[in-house]
Design a protein around this motif. Structure first.
Motif, PDB file in Angstrom:
ATOM      1  N   UNK A 136      30.671  22.458 -27.583  1.00  6.73           N
ATOM      2  CA  UNK A 136      30.671  23.206 -26.521  1.00  6.73           C
ATOM      3  C   UNK A 136      29.158  23.589 -26.080  1.00  6.73           C
ATOM      4  N   UNK A 137      28.407  23.279 -24.820  1.00  4.91           N
ATOM      5  CA  UNK A 137      27.231  23.666 -24.563  1.00  4.91           C
ATOM      6  C   UNK A 137      27.141  24.798 -23.393  1.00  4.91           C
ATOM      7  N   UNK A 138      28.259  25.540 -23.158  1.00  4.64           N
ATOM      8  CA  UNK A 138      28.262  26.490 -22.079  1.00  4.64           C
ATOM      9  C   UNK A 138      27.487  27.716 -22.489  1.00  4.64           C
ATOM     10  N   UNK A 139      26.761  28.265 -21.628  1.00  2.00           N
ATOM     11  CA  UNK A 139      25.911  29.219 -22.126  1.00  2.00           C
ATOM     12  C   UNK A 139      26.487  30.767 -22.039  1.00  2.00           C
ATOM     13  N   UNK A 140      27.805  31.052 -22.232  1.00  2.00           N
ATOM     14  CA  UNK A 140      28.433  32.317 -22.197  1.00  2.00           C
ATOM     15  C   UNK A 140      27.614  33.042 -23.163  1.00  2.00           C
ATOM     16  N   UNK A 141      27.226  34.359 -22.577  1.00  2.00           N
ATOM     17  CA  UNK A 141      26.232  35.400 -23.345  1.00  2.00           C
ATOM     18  C   UNK A 141      27.038  35.986 -24.402  1.00  2.00           C
ATOM     19  N   UNK A 142      28.256  36.021 -24.624  1.00  2.00           N
ATOM     20  CA  UNK A 142      28.742  36.676 -26.016  1.00  2.00           C
ATOM     21  C   UNK A 142      29.179  35.581 -26.851  1.00  2.00           C
ATOM     22  N   UNK A 143      29.081  34.349 -26.916  1.00  2.00           N
ATOM     23  CA  UNK A 143      29.526  33.347 -27.848  1.00  2.00           C
ATOM     24  C   UNK A 143      28.506  32.778 -28.500  1.00  2.00           C
ATOM     25  N   UNK A 144      28.860  32.643 -29.959  1.00  2.36           N
ATOM     26  CA  UNK A 144      27.882  32.018 -30.791  1.00  2.36           C
ATOM     27  C   UNK A 144      28.348  30.452 -31.212  1.00  2.36           C
ATOM     28  N   UNK A 145      29.319  30.206 -30.778  1.00  2.76           N
ATOM     29  CA  UNK A 145      29.845  28.738 -30.945  1.00  2.76           C
ATOM     30  C   UNK A 145      29.038  27.729 -30.519  1.00  2.76           C
ATOM     31  N   UNK A 146      28.427  27.660 -29.276  1.00  2.81           N
ATOM     32  CA  UNK A 146      27.476  26.596 -28.809  1.00  2.81           C
ATOM     33  C   UNK A 146      26.205  26.331 -29.711  1.00  2.81           C
ATOM     34  N   UNK A 147      26.006  27.379 -30.460  1.00  6.61           N
ATOM     35  CA  UNK A 147      24.843  27.403 -31.343  1.00  6.61           C
ATOM     36  C   UNK A 147      25.280  26.813 -32.621  1.00  6.61           C
ATOM     37  N   UNK A 148      26.538  26.617 -33.018  1.00  8.90           N
ATOM     38  CA  UNK A 148      26.907  26.112 -34.326  1.00  8.90           C
ATOM     39  C   UNK A 148      27.510  24.762 -34.019  1.00  8.90           C
ATOM     40  N   UNK A 255      29.485  37.708 -14.251  1.00  8.08           N
ATOM     41  CA  UNK A 255      27.975  37.381 -14.077  1.00  8.08           C
ATOM     42  C   UNK A 255      27.378  37.593 -15.478  1.00  8.08           C
ATOM     43  N   UNK A 256      27.599  38.697 -15.738  1.00  7.02           N
ATOM     44  CA  UNK A 256      26.899  39.198 -17.201  1.00  7.02           C
ATOM     45  C   UNK A 256      27.097  38.166 -18.400  1.00  7.02           C
ATOM     46  N   UNK A 257      28.349  37.913 -18.223  1.00  6.98           N
ATOM     47  CA  UNK A 257      29.021  36.671 -19.247  1.00  6.98           C
ATOM     48  C   UNK A 257      28.335  35.879 -19.360  1.00  6.98           C
ATOM     49  N   UNK A 258      28.064  35.312 -17.969  1.00 12.90           N
ATOM     50  CA  UNK A 258      27.475  33.747 -17.773  1.00 12.90           C
ATOM     51  C   UNK A 258      28.584  32.874 -17.589  1.00 12.90           C
ATOM     52  N   UNK A 259      29.727  33.413 -17.088  1.00 15.00           N
ATOM     53  CA  UNK A 259      30.955  32.589 -16.840  1.00 15.00           C
ATOM     54  C   UNK A 259      30.620  31.820 -15.622  1.00 15.00           C
ATOM     55  N   UNK A 260      31.524  30.539 -15.413  1.00 15.27           N
ATOM     56  CA  UNK A 260      31.055  29.745 -14.612  1.00 15.27           C
ATOM     57  C   UNK A 260      31.819  29.947 -13.411  1.00 15.27           C
ATOM     58  N   UNK A 261      33.294  30.453 -13.275  1.00 15.88           N
ATOM     59  CA  UNK A 261      33.888  30.501 -12.241  1.00 15.88           C
ATOM     60  C   UNK A 261      34.264  32.133 -11.774  1.00 15.88           C
ATOM     61  N   UNK A 262      33.863  32.232 -10.233  1.00 15.25           N
ATOM     62  CA  UNK A 262      34.178  33.517  -9.734  1.00 15.25           C
ATOM     63  C   UNK A 262      35.662  33.662 -10.030  1.00 15.25           C
ATOM     64  N   UNK A 263      35.953  35.294  -9.639  1.00 11.84           N
ATOM     65  CA  UNK A 263      37.429  35.576  -9.556  1.00 11.84           C
ATOM     66  C   UNK A 263      38.019  34.998  -8.300  1.00 11.84           C
ATOM     67  N   UNK A 264      37.343  34.729  -7.198  1.00 10.49           N
ATOM     68  CA  UNK A 264      37.875  34.157  -6.249  1.00 10.49           C
ATOM     69  C   UNK A 264      38.543  32.821  -6.566  1.00 10.49           C
ATOM     70  N   UNK A 265      37.590  31.908  -7.118  1.00 11.47           N
ATOM     71  CA  UNK A 265      37.981  30.650  -7.596  1.00 11.47           C
ATOM     72  C   UNK A 265      39.220  30.776  -8.570  1.00 11.47           C
TER      73      UNK A 265
END
Length: 430
Positions: A136-148, A255-265
């Motif tokens: 995974x390469x998504x930049x979610x600000x709380x997640x360590x998994x893309x680093x490992x 937005x602070x989580x850096x999630x890609x989808x808005x709530x409306x979407x």
């Protein structure tokens, strides 16, 4: 004959990978150790999603070394990747696998001539996880998994088809497609050669009759109309259940989580699925106590759960993960507030579950029967238990089917835990 034990923490992907190595070592002449006996070889698949997971990994490593000081420990998984040097220092650790693509090498260098490309059995007798993707390469600000697990790769489709064929021939009636980021399946292939998740599911449907496919977690933007159309076209072959992580219902928190989808979407896509599929089941992950989360932000999450009507919500309290941007954000939420919000969100989730299940009553669902109880069973005496296609467990009277049957059931009730109903038809292909 040397003995073997496995220990797995974390996700479905880890469970699959552990089983792959286990079956390889069985081919090398190992046998499973008795439950309370030490083993000559331990395979430990680790997790690093939280600080607590890291601590649990270290605790287990110390325990395994105590069980058999002369035993050998192979360690893999996300904690092993993140802290490889530290893991190597534990007594008994003979090998640290930091790249899951090396699992076949582990077996080959031990002398296994015909290294398997997949599994033929799984821990559960009638449901099997099949890993199709990693990374995974998504930049979610709380997640360590893309680093490992930053390298995104997909297994070849013919290899997956062969594995599913073996599992079905061994009696499995549900295959759960899983990956670190399942929706990225095929994205590492050249565009002209690419088969996406919907294409993979369509190929697997053609492998055999008499089994169904369930999809594990997908981001909401990965739930394409093509995928939902496939579920609509093959209602008995692809479960009408989607696990779509919400995390928060607050646009500011997202937005602070850096999630890609808005709530409306998110709302629009869920509504679109509900238009295309009859009573689809949505499950989700939701986090409370993210840095800066206000009462209004939390209330927005509760409203989102109510509006979408999830059948299941996995509620998590934010845990600061060293090395992630969220760990250093200001306005960290106190633990007592996190606990209270988790309690309240769980109440909201249970209400959502009850409302959704009430809409299923008098409808027809497909149930995979798995376990028989006896007359003294405290939960449901003299029943056969199973899992419905919509991710709600069911209990049917013994005699209405046997483990391994896929049965169509007209629902008549729900006791707060199990669906009940009458069997209309069964595909007894076990």
């Amino acid at each position: 004959m040397p003995t073997l034990k496995t220990v797995t923490l974390g996700c479905k992907v880890n469970q699959y990978e552990t089983e792959y190595l286990r079956q390889g070592f069985l081919q090398l002449g190992y046998r499973d150790a008795e439950e309370n006996a030490p083993a000559d070889l331990y395979i430990f698949n680790t997790c690093t999603v939280t600080h607590q997971a890291d601590a649990e990994c270290r605790k287990i490593l110390r325990r395994l070394a105590r069980e058999n000081p002369a035993g050998e420990i192979i360690v893999m998984g996300c904690y092993a990747t993140k802290a490889a040097d530290r893991v190597r220092q534990f007594p008994g650790v003979s090998e640290v696998v930091t790249d899951k693509r090396r699992m076949a090498e582990v077996l080959a260098k031990r002398g296994l001539v015909h290294v398997p490309t997949g599994i033929s059995q799984f821990a559960r007798r009638h449901r099997a996880y099949v890993k199709v993707q990693d990374g995974c390469f998504l930049p979610c600000s709380y997640c360590i998994i893309p680093q490992v697990r930053p390298e995104v790769w997909s297994r070849p489709v013919p290899e997956i088809e062969d594995e599913v064929r073996r599992l079905i021939d061994s009696g499995y009636r549900e295959v759960v497609l899983t990956g670190v980021h399942l929706g990225l399946f095929g994205h590492d292939r050249p565009r002209g050669e690419r088969i996406d998740l919907a294409g993979l599911a369509e190929r697997l449907i053609a492998v055999r009759d008499g089994f169904r496919i369930r999809l594990s977690s997908l981001e909401v933007n990965e739930v394409s109309d093509r995928l939902v159309a496939l579920m609509t076209a093959y209602p008995d072959r692809v479960c009408p259940h989607l696990h779509i992580p919400l995390q928060s219902g607050s646009p500011d928190v997202l937005r602070r989580m850096r999630r890609r989808a808005s709530m409306q979407y998110f709302f629009e896509r869920c509504a679109r699925v509900q238009e295309m599929l009859p009573l689809p089941a949505f499950s989700t992950d939701a986090m409370v106590g993210f840095p800066g989360e206000t009462d209004a932000d939390f209330d927005a999450t509760c409203r989102a759960v109510e509006r979408i009507g999830f059948v299941k919500v996995h509620v998590f309290r934010f845990s600061a993960r060293e090395g992630t941007p969220a760990a250093d954000m200001p306005d960290q939420v106190p633990e007592e507030i996190k606990r209270e919000r988790a309690r309240r969100l769980d109440e909201t989730a249970q209400q959502s579950r009850r409302r959704y299940i009430s809409r299923l009553l008098d409808k027809e669902v497909q149930v995979l029967l798995e376990d028989e109880t006896d007359l003294t069973a405290p939960i449901c005496p003299n029943c056969v238990l199973g899992m419905s296609d919509r991710y709600v467990p069911a209990a049917l009277p013994a005699g209405d089917g046997k483990p391994g049957d896929l049965v169509s059931v007209r629902l008549t009730g729900w006791d707060g835990e199990f669906l009940h109903g009458s069997v209309l038809a069964a595909d007894r292909c076990a």
